[in-house]
Design an enzyme around this catalytic site. Structure first.
Site, PDB file in Angstrom:
ATOM      1  N   ASP A   1      25.970   1.174  64.112  1.00  8.54           N
ATOM      2  CA  ASP A   1      26.233   0.046  63.228  1.00  8.54           C
ATOM      3  C   ASP A   1      27.690  -0.394  63.332  1.00  8.54           C
ATOM      4  O   ASP A   1      28.604   0.435  63.386  1.00  8.54           O
ATOM      5  CB  ASP A   1      25.915   0.478  61.789  1.00  8.54           C
ATOM      6  CG  ASP A   1      25.991  -0.652  60.799  1.00  8.54           C
ATOM      7  OD1 ASP A   1      25.221  -1.622  60.941  1.00  8.54           O
ATOM      8  OD2 ASP A   1      26.819  -0.566  59.866  1.00  8.54           O
TER       9      ASP A   1
ATOM     10  N   GLU B   1      25.547  -2.105  68.056  1.00  4.82           N
ATOM     11  CA  GLU B   1      25.477  -3.356  67.303  1.00  4.82           C
ATOM     12  C   GLU B   1      26.898  -3.906  67.306  1.00  4.82           C
ATOM     13  O   GLU B   1      27.737  -3.510  66.508  1.00  4.82           O
ATOM     14  CB  GLU B   1      25.007  -3.144  65.870  1.00  4.82           C
ATOM     15  CG  GLU B   1      24.834  -4.473  65.138  1.00  4.82           C
ATOM     16  CD  GLU B   1      25.260  -4.455  63.674  1.00  4.82           C
ATOM     17  OE1 GLU B   1      24.820  -5.354  62.929  1.00  4.82           O
ATOM     18  OE2 GLU B   1      26.041  -3.578  63.276  1.00  4.82           O
TER      19      GLU B   1
END
Length: 567
Positions: free
Chosen positions: A225, A287
């Site tokens: 993330d 990401e």
């Protein structure tokens, strides 16, 4: 225009293809499960690990290679689990570590690899480290794990002008032990998500330990993330962003995105993963909302990550020229470093592409759609979404599928505001609706309460009525359904090794057509124009996103066809 049937296609090579023995992840199709919204096993209206385990056969029947789980760790759930309080344990909302082991075992039986989410940019305010930091004094080792700073002037102003991705300032002032206002801590997202200081060796050591914890439990890798956000520019200089923080044209211009120091972290992580030599290669997927593509490609150099989501592809409007450009640029940039592109159209952070493509294509991608907003054309959006997926799953490299897109699920565009939980909605005073509309629980059974999401019929977010007809049981075995289209696409993709194939651009079919030859023998053609386009003579249709008419591909339709052998 209508193309003249011909067995001679004008092609220009773009990509040489991967070797037949390439690592599994180079062409894997990975399915994203958003745990609270996939299946509920205990009837509380929130998805959990027991529900997930029971529904895993759906993924085997679909034909994906692996499943990625959004966070299921201990968390106060201020940002749906992306505010982690304990990286080594499961939130009781979802189950416990025994449930993880049972799910992993079932996935292995079904030949599904498991990828888990890792959230390294920030923790929850409930994390033991942050609680220790609040209890400690300024300048303490406990505070040094996070980014605490003195305020400007008399201390009452934030240390700089940075703003949160979720709206509002990126700094919050704490009350010290003596009851007086004190230092400020950085949170690029919600106030409940304090940013870690990745210059601190303790932070680096802790996350390498977390990697090993989950690798030892058998995971095949990690989706990372905010991979572009861990390192901040020295001195934390002021910065007035010209656009939304996640959609800048050159992310490295900012002091909090895409700093060169992140690459040293990922090289260390790669060494950890590479030390696990038994079984399939373990992977890292970034990401990273990074532009230009040359900057993003740096994350997947041979000694760093394995994959990085191609968000430029996700953000591309329904326009043939724009799609050709993003595909060709992506392949060129990644081929230069020997990495595959990783294609994606939807996830838990964006409006579902079945709705996105039903909106006018000349504006920015919305952050949520409400009842008062212009509504997508549902029929047009689904037709284009099916065509876009047909195009995407033929492209060389890996691909990710977001839960429910195989059903053609639209965004929930009439979700009442009182149900919204995304911190973006709260922090912007409702100006941005946020991501709840793409996170609505899955429909499994069209006639069951809650569409079969769980035994009680309760769902943590209400489902729109349209989900009933789109439920898994309503589409299974139904010719032409979106579910059967996905199953067919994934089957043919595997049979013809499209994800590993070479790719050549096809010219001469018109400006509104995107066409490639993959692996030398499969024509992939998407018609984005108004007039039908004829397939070459002798081409055998393998799969089409919608009905063809007399061998012609209608508007907003894509097809895979086996080319007739020559000679």
């Amino acid at each position: 225009m209508t193309a003249s049937p011909t067995t001679t296609l004008q092609t220009a090579p773009l990509h040489a293809g991967a070797p037949a023995d390439a690592a599994w992840w180079r062409d894997a199709v990975i399915y994203q499960v958003y745990p609270r919204s996939w299946a509920d096993g205990d009837g509380d209206g929130i998805g959990d690990l027991a529900g997930i385990t029971a529904r895993l056969p759906h993924l085997r029947a679909l034909g994906v290679d692996a499943v990625w789980f959004s966070p299921f760790y201990v968390s106060p759930q201020r940002d749906a689990g992306y505010d982690v309080a304990d990286y080594r344990d499961i939130d009781p909302l979802f189950g416990d570590l025994d449930d993880v082991d049972a799910m992993m075992a079932r996935a292995a039986e079904l030949d599904l690899k498991v990828v888990v989410d890792l959230v390294p940019n920030h923790t929850s305010v409930d994390h033991a480290w942050f609680q220790a930091a609040l209890a400690a004094a300024p300048g303490s080792p406990e505070r040094a794990r996070y980014i605490f700073r003195e305020g400007r002037g008399d201390g009452s102003e934030a240390p700089n002008d940075w703003t949160s991705v979720f709206g509002g300032p990126a700094w919050t002032r704490v009350t010290e032990a003596d009851g007086e206002p004190g230092q400020w801590y950085l949170h690029l997202f919600d106030t409940g998500q304090p940013d870690l200081d990745w210059t601190n060796p303790q932070v680096r050591a802790e996350f390498e330990s977390v990697l090993r914890f989950w690798l030892d439990r058998g995971v095949a890798g990690f989706r990372v993330d905010v991979a572009h956000g861990l390192v901040k520019a020295e001195g934390l200089p002021d910065y007035a962003p010209r656009e939304h923080m996640l959609q800048q044209n050159n992310t490295a211009d900012s002091p909090y995105w895409d700093q060169d120091g992140v690459h040293e972290i990922y090289r260390d992580w790669r060494r950890v993963l590479d030390s696990y030599t038994e079984g399939p290669e373990r992977i890292l997927c970034a990401e990273a909302w990074v532009r230009p593509p040359e900057r993003l490609a740096r994350y997947v150099r041979p000694d760093e990550m394995h994959q990085a989501f191609n968000f430029d592809f996700l953000d591309t409007r329904w326009d043939a020229g724009a799609l050709r450009e993003v595909v060709e640029t992506s392949l060129r940039v990644y081929d230069e470093i020997g990495a595959p592109s990783t294609w994606v159209l939807s996830n838990h952070d964006v409006v579902r592409h079945a709705s996105r493509f039903g909106l006018p294509q000349d504006g920015p991608r919305p952050n949520g759609i409400g009842a008062e907003d212009p509504q997508p054309d549902a029929e047009l959006g689904l037709r284009r979404a099916r065509a876009a997926t047909t195009l995407m799953l033929a492209l060389p490299g890996g691909a990710y599928v977001y839960q429910g897109e195989e059903l053609g699920l639209p965004e929930h565009t009439s979700l009442p505001d009182e149900y919204r939980q995304d911190p973006t909605f709260r922090r912007t005073g409702g100006e941005e609706l946020g991501r709840d509309g793409c996170r609505v629980p899955m429909p499994w059974e069209g006639d069951a309460p809650g569409y079969g999401f769980g035994p009680s019929g309760r769902t943590w977010l209400p489902q729109p009525p349209s989900y009933g007809e789109l439920a898994v049981d309503r589409q299974t075995g139904v010719e032409g359904s979106t579910l059967e289209l996905y199953r067919r696409l994934l089957s043919v993709r595997r049979e013809r090794a499209l994800g590993r194939g070479s790719l050549a651009h096809v010219d001469g079919l018109g400006e509104d057509v995107v066409a490639f030859v993959v692996g030398g023998s499969t024509l992939v053609l998407a018609n984005l124009g108004d007039a039908p386009v004829a397939l070459p003579a002798g081409a055998e249709v393998l799969v089409a996103s919608g009905p063809l008419a007399d061998g012609q591909v209608p508007s907003d339709t894509a097809v895979w066809a086996a080319l007739a052998s020559e000679g």
